[in-house]
Design a protein around this motif. Structure first.
Motif, short mmCIF file in Angstrom:
data_model
loop_
_atom_site.label_atom_id
_atom_site.label_comp_id
_atom_site.label_asym_id
_atom_site.label_seq_id
_atom_site.Cartn_x
_atom_site.Cartn_y
_atom_site.Cartn_z
N LEU A 108 11.26 60.40 52.21
CA LEU A 108 10.42 60.21 51.02
C LEU A 108 10.15 58.74 50.70
CD1 LEU A 108 12.19 62.84 48.73
CD2 LEU A 108 10.08 63.14 50.05
N GLY A 109 10.90 57.84 51.31
CA GLY A 109 10.76 56.43 50.99
C GLY A 109 11.51 56.10 49.70
N PRO A 110 11.12 55.06 48.97
CA PRO A 110 11.80 54.70 47.72
C PRO A 110 11.71 55.85 46.72
CG PRO A 110 10.35 52.93 48.43
CD PRO A 110 10.05 54.11 49.31
N PHE A 167 3.57 57.52 43.70
CA PHE A 167 3.07 58.73 43.05
C PHE A 167 1.82 59.24 43.75
CE2 PHE A 167 0.16 60.89 40.21
CZ PHE A 167 0.97 61.92 39.77
N MET A 168 1.79 60.55 43.97
CA MET A 168 0.58 61.22 44.43
C MET A 168 0.60 62.63 43.85
SD MET A 168 1.23 62.08 48.51
CE MET A 168 1.41 60.41 49.02
N PRO A 169 -0.56 63.24 43.66
CA PRO A 169 -0.60 64.59 43.13
C PRO A 169 0.20 65.56 44.00
CG PRO A 169 -2.79 63.62 43.09
CD PRO A 169 -1.90 62.68 43.86
N LEU A 170 0.71 66.61 43.40
CA LEU A 170 1.59 67.56 44.08
C LEU A 170 0.97 68.12 45.36
CD1 LEU A 170 4.29 69.02 43.98
CD2 LEU A 170 3.21 70.77 42.55
N ASP A 171 -0.29 68.53 45.30
CA ASP A 171 -0.92 69.11 46.49
C ASP A 171 -1.04 68.08 47.61
OD1 ASP A 171 -2.86 67.72 45.06
OD2 ASP A 171 -4.48 69.05 45.66
N GLU A 172 -1.30 66.82 47.29
CA GLU A 172 -1.37 65.78 48.31
C GLU A 172 0.00 65.51 48.90
OE1 GLU A 172 -3.43 62.22 47.11
OE2 GLU A 172 -5.05 63.38 46.19
N ARG A 173 1.04 65.51 48.07
CA ARG A 173 2.41 65.30 48.55
C ARG A 173 2.79 66.41 49.52
NH1 ARG A 173 5.47 61.32 48.60
NH2 ARG A 173 4.97 60.85 46.47
N ILE A 174 2.49 67.66 49.17
CA ILE A 174 2.81 68.80 50.03
C ILE A 174 2.09 68.67 51.36
CG2 ILE A 174 2.51 71.29 50.31
CD1 ILE A 174 2.99 71.49 47.23
N ASN A 175 0.79 68.37 51.34
CA ASN A 175 0.02 68.24 52.57
C ASN A 175 0.48 67.07 53.42
OD1 ASN A 175 -1.57 70.51 52.12
ND2 ASN A 175 -3.06 69.36 50.92
N ALA A 176 0.82 65.95 52.79
CA ALA A 176 1.30 64.79 53.53
C ALA A 176 2.62 65.11 54.24
CB ALA A 176 1.47 63.59 52.60
N MET A 177 3.51 65.80 53.54
CA MET A 177 4.79 66.16 54.15
C MET A 177 4.60 67.18 55.27
SD MET A 177 7.39 66.10 50.94
CE MET A 177 8.82 66.20 52.00
N LEU A 178 3.74 68.16 55.06
CA LEU A 178 3.48 69.16 56.10
C LEU A 178 2.90 68.50 57.35
CD1 LEU A 178 2.12 72.20 54.06
CD2 LEU A 178 4.33 72.00 55.24
N SER A 179 2.05 67.49 57.17
CA SER A 179 1.47 66.80 58.33
C SER A 179 2.53 66.06 59.14
CB SER A 179 0.36 65.85 57.89
OG SER A 179 0.91 64.73 57.23
N LEU A 180 3.67 65.76 58.50
CA LEU A 180 4.78 65.10 59.19
C LEU A 180 5.81 66.12 59.69
CD1 LEU A 180 5.39 62.16 56.69
CD2 LEU A 180 4.27 62.05 58.94
N GLY A 181 5.52 67.42 59.50
CA GLY A 181 6.45 68.47 59.93
C GLY A 181 7.61 68.66 58.96
N ILE A 217 13.12 69.78 54.24
CA ILE A 217 13.44 70.64 55.37
C ILE A 217 12.48 70.34 56.52
CG2 ILE A 217 13.57 73.02 56.16
CD1 ILE A 217 13.99 73.83 53.24
N PRO A 218 13.00 70.06 57.73
CA PRO A 218 12.11 69.88 58.88
C PRO A 218 11.58 71.22 59.35
CG PRO A 218 14.41 69.62 59.53
CD PRO A 218 14.40 69.82 58.05
N LEU A 219 10.33 71.23 59.78
CA LEU A 219 9.68 72.44 60.27
C LEU A 219 9.42 72.31 61.77
CD1 LEU A 219 7.04 72.90 57.45
CD2 LEU A 219 9.26 74.01 57.63
N THR A 220 9.40 73.44 62.47
CA THR A 220 9.03 73.42 63.88
C THR A 220 7.51 73.48 63.98
OG1 THR A 220 9.10 75.81 64.08
CG2 THR A 220 11.15 74.62 64.55
#
Length: 96
Positions: A31-33, A57-71, A87-90
């Motif tokens: 997550l960084g700082p 800070f970023m909106p919730l939907d952007e945070r979710i998408n950014a994290m999903l793009s990183l797996g 949680i890491p995803l396969t």
């Protein structure tokens, strides 16, 4: 210049831990700082105040998408919306 805040909504200005009710918690590997709610008071009964809040800070939907793009997927506290786990995803979307 700051906007005046009504006295009943002020954070503890003299509190050495507070930055608008939050305190720095270091750098999370995914997550960084991050911040958490000021430890001088009880805030969330659901996560026990262990929810983390990314400093960027970023909106919730952007945070979710950014994290999903990183797996990665975040587990959110349903009360305070702090992140309680990452949680890491396969590749197929399942948990490793």
């Amino acid at each position: 210049m700051t906007t005046p805040v009504p006295h009943d909504q002020e954070t503890a200005a003299a509190c050495p831990w507070c930055i608008d009710g939050f305190t720095p918690m270091g750098v999370h590997p995914d997550l960084g700082p991050v911040f958490r709610m000021c430890p001088t008071d009880d805030w969330c009964d659901v996560c026990g105040d262990y929810g983390l809040f990314p400093a960027d800070f970023m909106p919730l939907d952007e945070r979710i998408n950014a994290m999903l793009s990183l797996g990665l997927a975040a587990v959110w506290c349903p009360n305070c919306l702090g992140i309680t786990s990452v949680i890491p995803l396969t590749n197929n979307g399942g948990i490793r």
